[in-house]
Design a protein around this motif. Sequence first.
Motif, PDB file in Angstrom:
ATOM      1  N   ALA A 112      33.931  38.820  37.434  1.00 32.51           N
ATOM      2  CA  ALA A 112      34.206  38.860  36.061  1.00 32.51           C
ATOM      3  C   ALA A 112      35.794  39.165  35.783  1.00 32.51           C
ATOM      4  CB  ALA A 112      33.475  39.955  35.379  1.00 32.51           C
ATOM      5  N   ALA A 113      36.419  40.167  36.593  1.00 31.98           N
ATOM      6  CA  ALA A 113      37.930  40.373  36.335  1.00 31.98           C
ATOM      7  C   ALA A 113      38.749  39.269  36.751  1.00 31.98           C
ATOM      8  CB  ALA A 113      38.216  41.554  37.499  1.00 31.98           C
ATOM      9  N   ARG A 125      32.471  44.434  24.582  1.00 29.80           N
ATOM     10  CA  ARG A 125      32.930  45.431  23.646  1.00 29.80           C
ATOM     11  C   ARG A 125      31.692  45.715  22.672  1.00 29.80           C
ATOM     12  NH1 ARG A 125      38.116  42.789  23.842  1.00 29.80           N
ATOM     13  NH2 ARG A 125      37.358  41.248  22.136  1.00 29.80           N
ATOM     14  N   GLN A 126      30.956  44.673  22.179  1.00 25.32           N
ATOM     15  CA  GLN A 126      30.061  44.710  21.192  1.00 25.32           C
ATOM     16  C   GLN A 126      28.971  45.716  21.802  1.00 25.32           C
ATOM     17  OE1 GLN A 126      28.651  41.114  19.944  1.00 25.32           O
ATOM     18  NE2 GLN A 126      30.256  40.537  18.591  1.00 25.32           N
ATOM     19  N   ALA A 127      28.584  45.367  23.164  1.00 21.79           N
ATOM     20  CA  ALA A 127      27.656  46.460  23.833  1.00 21.79           C
ATOM     21  C   ALA A 127      28.036  47.736  24.049  1.00 21.79           C
ATOM     22  CB  ALA A 127      27.319  45.672  25.040  1.00 21.79           C
ATOM     23  N   GLN A 195      34.938  52.005  32.103  1.00 16.53           N
ATOM     24  CA  GLN A 195      35.775  52.066  33.339  1.00 16.53           C
ATOM     25  C   GLN A 195      35.653  50.281  33.785  1.00 16.53           C
ATOM     26  OE1 GLN A 195      38.281  54.245  33.901  1.00 16.53           O
ATOM     27  NE2 GLN A 195      37.228  54.878  32.072  1.00 16.53           N
ATOM     28  N   VAL A 196      34.438  49.828  34.037  1.00 16.61           N
ATOM     29  CA  VAL A 196      34.096  48.489  34.280  1.00 16.61           C
ATOM     30  C   VAL A 196      34.839  47.616  33.395  1.00 16.61           C
ATOM     31  CG1 VAL A 196      32.452  46.938  34.887  1.00 16.61           C
ATOM     32  CG2 VAL A 196      32.028  49.115  35.485  1.00 16.61           C
ATOM     33  N   TYR A 197      34.585  47.972  31.968  1.00 19.35           N
ATOM     34  CA  TYR A 197      35.274  47.088  31.360  1.00 19.35           C
ATOM     35  C   TYR A 197      36.816  47.019  31.307  1.00 19.35           C
ATOM     36  CZ  TYR A 197      37.182  45.361  26.813  1.00 19.35           C
ATOM     37  OH  TYR A 197      38.046  44.667  25.794  1.00 19.35           O
ATOM     38  N   ARG A 198      37.464  48.232  31.547  1.00 21.77           N
ATOM     39  CA  ARG A 198      38.955  48.092  31.679  1.00 21.77           C
ATOM     40  C   ARG A 198      39.346  47.248  32.911  1.00 21.77           C
ATOM     41  NH1 ARG A 198      40.021  54.750  29.930  1.00 21.77           N
ATOM     42  NH2 ARG A 198      39.678  54.164  27.843  1.00 21.77           N
ATOM     43  N   GLY A 199      38.586  47.537  33.867  1.00 22.28           N
ATOM     44  CA  GLY A 199      38.919  46.640  34.986  1.00 22.28           C
ATOM     45  C   GLY A 199      38.990  45.242  34.750  1.00 22.28           C
ATOM     46  N   ALA A 207      39.653  47.238  40.833  1.00 23.21           N
ATOM     47  CA  ALA A 207      39.332  48.362  40.018  1.00 23.21           C
ATOM     48  C   ALA A 207      37.945  48.131  39.091  1.00 23.21           C
ATOM     49  CB  ALA A 207      40.344  48.301  38.704  1.00 23.21           C
ATOM     50  N   ALA A 208      37.583  46.716  38.821  1.00 20.76           N
ATOM     51  CA  ALA A 208      36.395  46.399  38.277  1.00 20.76           C
ATOM     52  C   ALA A 208      35.148  46.555  39.268  1.00 20.76           C
ATOM     53  CB  ALA A 208      36.276  44.857  37.725  1.00 20.76           C
ATOM     54  N   ARG A 209      35.519  46.200  40.573  1.00 22.35           N
ATOM     55  CA  ARG A 209      34.622  46.352  41.624  1.00 22.35           C
ATOM     56  C   ARG A 209      34.107  47.793  41.902  1.00 22.35           C
ATOM     57  NH1 ARG A 209      33.122  43.367  46.009  1.00 22.35           N
ATOM     58  NH2 ARG A 209      32.268  44.577  47.848  1.00 22.35           N
TER      59      ARG A 209
END
Length: 235
Positions: A112-113, A125-127, A195-199, A207-209
Amino acid sequence: MEKLKPKKVYEQVAQHIQSLIEQGVYKPGDKLPTLVEMAELLNVGRATVREAFSALQAKGLIEIRHGEGSFVRSIDLEQLQEPMSIALMRGDDLLELLEVRKILEVGAAELAARNRTEADLEDMRQALDVMGAHQESEPESVEADFQFHMAVAKASGNSMLISLIQTIAPTMQSTMNRSRSISGPPRDLLYDHIQVYRGIEAKQPEAARQAMYNHIDRVMQRVKSHVVQAKEGES
Protein backbone atom coordinates in the motif's frame (compact mmCIF):
# COMPACT_ATOMS: atom_id res chain seq x y z
CA MET A 1 -21.10 -32.60 31.68
CA GLU A 2 -20.21 -29.24 30.17
CA LYS A 3 -22.49 -26.44 31.25
CA LEU A 4 -24.64 -24.94 28.54
CA LYS A 5 -24.02 -21.24 28.03
CA PRO A 6 -27.02 -18.97 27.47
CA LYS A 7 -27.10 -17.45 24.01
CA LYS A 8 -26.32 -13.77 23.71
CA VAL A 9 -29.02 -11.50 22.32
CA TYR A 10 -27.23 -11.00 18.99
CA GLU A 11 -26.99 -14.80 18.59
CA GLN A 12 -30.75 -15.09 19.17
CA VAL A 13 -31.36 -12.35 16.61
CA ALA A 14 -29.05 -14.04 14.09
CA GLN A 15 -30.82 -17.37 14.62
CA HIS A 16 -34.21 -15.73 14.12
CA ILE A 17 -33.16 -14.05 10.88
CA GLN A 18 -31.58 -17.30 9.67
CA SER A 19 -34.84 -19.14 10.30
CA LEU A 20 -36.70 -16.52 8.24
CA ILE A 21 -34.23 -17.07 5.40
CA GLU A 22 -34.62 -20.84 5.64
CA GLN A 23 -38.41 -20.47 5.58
CA GLY A 24 -38.21 -18.34 2.44
CA VAL A 25 -39.48 -15.16 4.08
CA TYR A 26 -36.28 -13.56 2.82
CA LYS A 27 -35.18 -15.09 -0.49
CA PRO A 28 -31.78 -15.06 -2.25
CA GLY A 29 -31.16 -11.58 -3.61
CA ASP A 30 -33.63 -9.91 -1.23
CA LYS A 31 -32.48 -6.83 0.61
CA LEU A 32 -32.92 -7.13 4.36
CA PRO A 33 -34.39 -4.31 6.43
CA THR A 34 -31.86 -1.70 7.54
CA LEU A 35 -30.23 -1.84 10.98
CA VAL A 36 -32.74 0.71 12.27
CA GLU A 37 -35.74 -1.09 10.74
CA MET A 38 -34.63 -4.52 11.94
CA ALA A 39 -33.92 -3.15 15.43
CA GLU A 40 -37.46 -1.74 15.59
CA LEU A 41 -38.99 -4.97 14.25
CA LEU A 42 -37.22 -7.11 16.83
CA ASN A 43 -37.19 -4.56 19.65
CA VAL A 44 -33.43 -4.67 20.13
CA GLY A 45 -30.58 -2.19 19.76
CA ARG A 46 -28.87 -1.38 16.48
CA ALA A 47 -25.55 -2.67 17.83
CA THR A 48 -27.19 -6.04 18.47
CA VAL A 49 -28.51 -6.21 14.89
CA ARG A 50 -25.10 -5.16 13.56
CA GLU A 51 -23.44 -8.06 15.40
CA ALA A 52 -26.15 -10.44 14.18
CA PHE A 53 -25.62 -9.32 10.59
CA SER A 54 -21.85 -9.81 10.98
CA ALA A 55 -22.42 -13.35 12.27
CA LEU A 56 -24.76 -14.13 9.37
CA GLN A 57 -22.24 -12.75 6.90
CA ALA A 58 -19.53 -14.91 8.46
CA LYS A 59 -21.79 -17.94 7.94
CA GLY A 60 -22.21 -17.02 4.29
CA LEU A 61 -25.95 -16.38 4.61
CA ILE A 62 -25.94 -12.69 3.78
CA GLU A 63 -23.71 -10.18 2.04
CA ILE A 64 -23.18 -6.74 3.54
CA ARG A 65 -22.57 -4.17 0.82
CA HIS A 66 -21.41 -0.95 2.40
CA GLY A 67 -23.50 1.95 1.24
CA GLU A 68 -26.15 -0.36 -0.23
CA GLY A 69 -27.41 -2.61 2.56
CA SER A 70 -27.50 -6.31 3.47
CA PHE A 71 -28.64 -8.93 0.98
CA VAL A 72 -29.52 -12.63 1.26
CA ARG A 73 -26.99 -14.78 -0.57
CA SER A 74 -27.85 -17.65 -2.88
CA ILE A 75 -26.67 -20.75 -1.02
CA ASP A 76 -27.50 -24.40 -0.43
CA LEU A 77 -28.90 -24.33 3.09
CA GLU A 78 -28.77 -28.13 3.41
CA GLN A 79 -25.01 -28.04 3.06
CA LEU A 80 -24.49 -24.96 5.17
CA GLN A 81 -21.85 -25.60 7.82
CA GLU A 82 -20.87 -23.53 10.78
CA PRO A 83 -17.72 -21.71 9.75
CA MET A 84 -14.71 -21.31 11.97
CA SER A 85 -15.75 -17.77 12.91
CA ILE A 86 -18.86 -18.89 14.82
CA ALA A 87 -16.71 -20.79 17.28
CA LEU A 88 -13.64 -18.63 16.90
CA MET A 89 -13.67 -17.09 20.32
CA ARG A 90 -11.53 -19.91 21.67
CA GLY A 91 -8.25 -18.15 22.35
CA ASP A 92 -6.07 -20.56 20.37
CA ASP A 93 -8.20 -20.14 17.25
CA LEU A 94 -8.17 -16.37 17.59
CA LEU A 95 -4.38 -16.44 17.81
CA GLU A 96 -4.20 -18.52 14.62
CA LEU A 97 -6.39 -15.98 12.82
CA LEU A 98 -4.12 -13.17 14.01
CA GLU A 99 -1.11 -15.09 12.71
CA VAL A 100 -2.77 -15.34 9.29
CA ARG A 101 -3.63 -11.66 9.40
CA LYS A 102 -0.04 -10.80 10.26
CA ILE A 103 1.24 -12.75 7.26
CA LEU A 104 -1.21 -11.10 4.86
CA GLU A 105 -1.67 -7.60 6.22
CA VAL A 106 1.96 -6.78 6.92
CA GLY A 107 2.67 -7.40 3.24
CA ALA A 108 -0.45 -5.47 2.27
CA ALA A 109 0.72 -2.42 4.24
CA GLU A 110 4.11 -2.53 2.51
CA LEU A 111 2.51 -2.71 -0.93
CA ALA A 112 0.00 0.00 0.00
CA ALA A 113 2.89 2.36 0.74
CA ARG A 114 4.15 1.73 -2.80
CA ASN A 115 0.85 1.77 -4.68
CA ARG A 116 -1.68 3.84 -2.74
CA THR A 117 -3.72 6.55 -4.39
CA GLU A 118 -5.21 9.71 -2.93
CA ALA A 119 -8.61 7.98 -2.92
CA ASP A 120 -7.12 5.14 -0.83
CA LEU A 121 -5.72 7.65 1.65
CA GLU A 122 -9.12 9.33 1.90
CA ASP A 123 -10.77 5.99 2.72
CA MET A 124 -8.21 5.43 5.47
CA ARG A 125 -8.63 8.94 6.86
CA GLN A 126 -12.40 8.53 7.02
CA ALA A 127 -12.00 5.30 9.00
CA LEU A 128 -9.49 6.95 11.36
CA ASP A 129 -11.84 9.91 11.88
CA VAL A 130 -14.64 7.56 12.92
CA MET A 131 -12.32 5.60 15.22
CA GLY A 132 -11.21 8.83 16.87
CA ALA A 133 -14.72 10.20 17.25
CA HIS A 134 -16.24 6.96 18.59
CA GLN A 135 -13.60 5.59 20.95
CA GLU A 136 -16.25 5.05 23.61
CA SER A 137 -18.77 3.55 21.17
CA GLU A 138 -17.64 0.01 20.44
CA PRO A 139 -19.81 -0.85 17.39
CA GLU A 140 -18.83 2.27 15.43
CA SER A 141 -15.17 1.95 16.43
CA VAL A 142 -14.98 -1.72 15.45
CA GLU A 143 -16.64 -1.09 12.08
CA ALA A 144 -14.20 1.75 11.35
CA ASP A 145 -11.28 -0.46 12.42
CA PHE A 146 -12.41 -3.12 9.96
CA GLN A 147 -12.89 -0.57 7.17
CA PHE A 148 -9.37 0.78 7.73
CA HIS A 149 -7.86 -2.66 7.26
CA MET A 150 -9.95 -3.21 4.13
CA ALA A 151 -8.78 0.15 2.77
CA VAL A 152 -5.14 -0.85 3.33
CA ALA A 153 -5.74 -4.14 1.52
CA LYS A 154 -7.34 -2.32 -1.41
CA ALA A 155 -4.48 0.16 -1.55
CA SER A 156 -2.01 -2.70 -2.01
CA GLY A 157 -3.12 -2.92 -5.63
CA ASN A 158 -2.51 -6.70 -5.65
CA SER A 159 -5.76 -8.39 -6.69
CA MET A 160 -4.69 -11.81 -5.40
CA LEU A 161 -3.76 -10.43 -1.99
CA ILE A 162 -7.00 -8.45 -1.85
CA SER A 163 -8.98 -11.62 -2.62
CA LEU A 164 -7.18 -13.55 0.12
CA ILE A 165 -7.88 -10.87 2.71
CA GLN A 166 -11.51 -10.59 1.57
CA THR A 167 -11.83 -14.35 2.09
CA ILE A 168 -11.14 -13.96 5.81
CA ALA A 169 -12.82 -10.54 6.08
CA PRO A 170 -16.15 -11.82 7.50
CA THR A 171 -14.23 -13.78 10.12
CA MET A 172 -12.08 -10.76 10.89
CA GLN A 173 -15.14 -8.55 11.36
CA SER A 174 -16.95 -11.08 13.51
CA THR A 175 -13.98 -11.62 15.84
CA MET A 176 -13.24 -7.90 16.05
CA ASN A 177 -16.79 -7.45 17.34
CA ARG A 178 -16.40 -10.14 19.96
CA SER A 179 -12.79 -9.63 21.08
CA ARG A 180 -12.67 -5.84 21.35
CA SER A 181 -12.42 -5.87 25.13
CA ILE A 182 -9.14 -7.79 25.04
CA SER A 183 -7.56 -6.05 22.03
CA GLY A 184 -6.37 -3.07 24.03
CA PRO A 185 -7.50 0.47 24.95
CA PRO A 186 -9.15 2.34 22.05
CA ARG A 187 -6.52 5.09 22.17
CA ASP A 188 -3.72 2.52 21.71
CA LEU A 189 -5.50 0.90 18.78
CA LEU A 190 -6.07 4.30 17.19
CA TYR A 191 -2.39 5.18 17.64
CA ASP A 192 -1.36 1.93 15.94
CA HIS A 193 -3.59 2.63 12.96
CA ILE A 194 -2.31 6.20 12.64
CA GLN A 195 1.26 4.87 12.46
CA VAL A 196 0.27 2.51 9.66
CA TYR A 197 -1.42 5.38 7.84
CA ARG A 198 1.59 7.68 8.18
CA GLY A 199 3.89 5.07 6.67
CA ILE A 200 1.52 4.53 3.74
CA GLU A 201 0.91 8.25 3.23
CA ALA A 202 4.66 8.98 3.21
CA LYS A 203 5.27 6.12 0.76
CA GLN A 204 7.63 4.46 3.21
CA PRO A 205 7.10 0.69 2.71
CA GLU A 206 9.32 -0.43 5.58
CA ALA A 207 7.70 1.98 8.04
CA ALA A 208 4.20 0.89 7.00
CA ARG A 209 5.20 -2.76 7.18
CA GLN A 210 6.70 -2.39 10.65
CA ALA A 211 3.73 -0.38 11.94
CA MET A 212 1.25 -3.05 10.81
CA TYR A 213 3.45 -5.78 12.30
CA ASN A 214 3.65 -3.94 15.61
CA HIS A 215 -0.13 -3.41 15.67
CA ILE A 216 -1.13 -7.02 15.06
CA ASP A 217 1.65 -8.37 17.28
CA ARG A 218 0.54 -6.10 20.13
CA VAL A 219 -3.01 -7.46 19.85
CA MET A 220 -1.63 -11.02 19.74
CA GLN A 221 0.30 -10.47 22.98
CA ARG A 222 -2.84 -9.21 24.70
CA VAL A 223 -4.84 -12.20 23.47
CA LYS A 224 -2.11 -14.61 24.63
CA SER A 225 -2.19 -13.02 28.08
CA HIS A 226 -5.98 -13.32 28.15
CA VAL A 227 -5.80 -17.01 27.12
CA VAL A 228 -3.26 -17.80 29.83
CA GLN A 229 -5.39 -16.09 32.47
CA ALA A 230 -8.52 -17.90 31.29
CA LYS A 231 -6.79 -21.29 31.42
CA GLU A 232 -5.43 -20.56 34.88
CA GLY A 233 -8.94 -19.65 36.00
CA GLU A 234 -10.27 -22.98 34.73
CA SER A 235 -7.62 -25.03 36.55
